[in-house]
Design a protein around this motif. Structure first.
Motif, short mmCIF file in Angstrom:
data_model
loop_
_atom_site.label_atom_id
_atom_site.label_comp_id
_atom_site.label_asym_id
_atom_site.label_seq_id
_atom_site.Cartn_x
_atom_site.Cartn_y
_atom_site.Cartn_z
N ASP A 62 0.82 -1.22 0.00
CA ASP A 62 0.00 0.00 0.00
C ASP A 62 0.85 1.26 0.00
N GLY A 63 2.15 1.12 -0.09
CA GLY A 63 3.05 2.27 -0.05
C GLY A 63 3.74 2.36 1.30
N GLU A 64 4.37 3.48 1.54
CA GLU A 64 5.10 3.67 2.79
C GLU A 64 4.15 3.88 3.96
N MET A 65 4.57 3.37 5.11
CA MET A 65 3.82 3.63 6.34
C MET A 65 4.80 3.74 7.49
N ALA A 66 4.36 4.40 8.55
CA ALA A 66 5.20 4.59 9.73
C ALA A 66 5.23 3.30 10.53
N HIS A 67 6.43 2.84 10.83
CA HIS A 67 6.64 1.64 11.64
C HIS A 67 7.37 2.10 12.90
N PHE A 68 6.60 2.53 13.89
CA PHE A 68 7.17 3.14 15.09
C PHE A 68 7.98 2.15 15.92
N GLU A 69 7.67 0.87 15.82
CA GLU A 69 8.46 -0.13 16.54
C GLU A 69 9.91 -0.09 16.06
N GLY A 70 10.10 0.02 14.76
CA GLY A 70 11.45 0.10 14.20
C GLY A 70 12.17 1.36 14.64
N LEU A 71 11.44 2.47 14.67
CA LEU A 71 12.03 3.73 15.10
C LEU A 71 12.41 3.67 16.58
N ALA A 72 11.53 3.10 17.39
CA ALA A 72 11.81 3.01 18.83
C ALA A 72 13.06 2.18 19.10
N GLY A 73 13.30 1.17 18.30
CA GLY A 73 14.45 0.32 18.49
C GLY A 73 15.77 0.96 18.10
N HIS A 74 15.70 2.07 17.36
CA HIS A 74 16.92 2.73 16.88
C HIS A 74 17.08 4.16 17.39
N GLN A 75 16.22 4.62 18.27
CA GLN A 75 16.18 6.04 18.61
C GLN A 75 17.49 6.59 19.17
N CYS A 86 14.74 14.15 22.85
CA CYS A 86 13.70 14.34 23.86
C CYS A 86 12.32 14.42 23.21
N PHE A 87 12.23 15.20 22.14
CA PHE A 87 10.98 15.32 21.40
C PHE A 87 10.53 13.95 20.89
N LEU A 88 11.45 13.21 20.27
CA LEU A 88 11.10 11.89 19.74
C LEU A 88 10.67 10.94 20.85
N GLU A 89 11.33 10.99 22.00
CA GLU A 89 10.95 10.13 23.13
C GLU A 89 9.52 10.44 23.57
N LEU A 90 9.16 11.71 23.64
CA LEU A 90 7.79 12.08 24.02
C LEU A 90 6.78 11.63 22.98
N VAL A 91 7.12 11.76 21.70
CA VAL A 91 6.22 11.30 20.63
C VAL A 91 6.04 9.79 20.72
N LEU A 92 7.13 9.06 20.87
CA LEU A 92 7.04 7.60 20.96
C LEU A 92 6.26 7.17 22.20
N SER A 93 6.35 7.94 23.27
CA SER A 93 5.62 7.58 24.49
C SER A 93 4.11 7.64 24.27
N MET A 94 3.66 8.46 23.33
CA MET A 94 2.22 8.52 23.03
C MET A 94 1.73 7.20 22.44
N LEU A 95 2.66 6.42 21.91
CA LEU A 95 2.33 5.12 21.33
C LEU A 95 2.65 3.97 22.26
N GLY A 96 3.13 4.29 23.46
CA GLY A 96 3.43 3.26 24.44
C GLY A 96 4.85 2.74 24.39
N PHE A 97 5.74 3.40 23.67
CA PHE A 97 7.13 2.96 23.58
C PHE A 97 7.98 3.74 24.58
N GLY A 98 8.78 3.02 25.33
CA GLY A 98 9.70 3.67 26.26
C GLY A 98 9.00 4.16 27.51
#
Length: 135
Positions: A62-75, A86-98
């Motif tokens: 379906d094209g590109e999509m955000a895979h936040f699990e992958g991003l969280a593993g490499h932050q 810090c900004f990325l950590e707060l954004v990822l926390s909205m999805l339950g990561f970290g």
């Protein structure tokens, strides 16, 4: 707010960023994912970094999509400065990561703080409250 790792801003790069923005918003599967994508799009500098896009973007039928699990593993290996991380950590926390406390907001500049506050409002399903400067 730009870093040497950020792509140069050319008309073609801007068109590609706009195309990617629409695609990531279209393929976000939840309200939390849409809020996180919108925050990254508004902040721009994090998402414009090639290492971030490589960790975040998943290519599907379906094209590109955000895979936040992958991003969280490499932050921590993305070459982000302290405010961007810090900004990325707060954004990822909205999805339950970290695990990050709201006290991390003290490390944000005014622009990133406003973006984060708007993202929290979107996450809560509230588009009525305004975030801006006091007069």
């Amino acid at each position: 707010m730009t870093t040497p790792e950020t792509e140069p801003s050319t008309p073609d790069a801007e068109d590609e960023f706009q195309r990617l923005s629409k695609q990531l918003l279209r393929t976000a599967k939840s309200a939390a994912a849409r809020a996180a994508v919108q925050a990254l799009l508004e902040e721009r500098t994090v998402l414009k970094m090639p290492a971030v896009r490589q960790a975040l973007i998943l290519h599907t039928d379906d094209g590109e999509m955000a895979h936040f699990e992958g991003l969280a593993g490499h932050q921590y290996s993305l070459g982000l400065d302290k405010e961007q991380r810090c900004f990325l950590e707060l954004v990822l926390s909205m999805l339950g990561f970290g695990v990050v406390t709201l006290a991390a907001a003290q490390n944000l500049d005014d622009q990133r703080l406003a973006i984060t506050l708007r993202a929290i409002l979107r996450l809560a399903g509230n588009e009525d409250l305004a975030v801006g400067r006091r007069l």
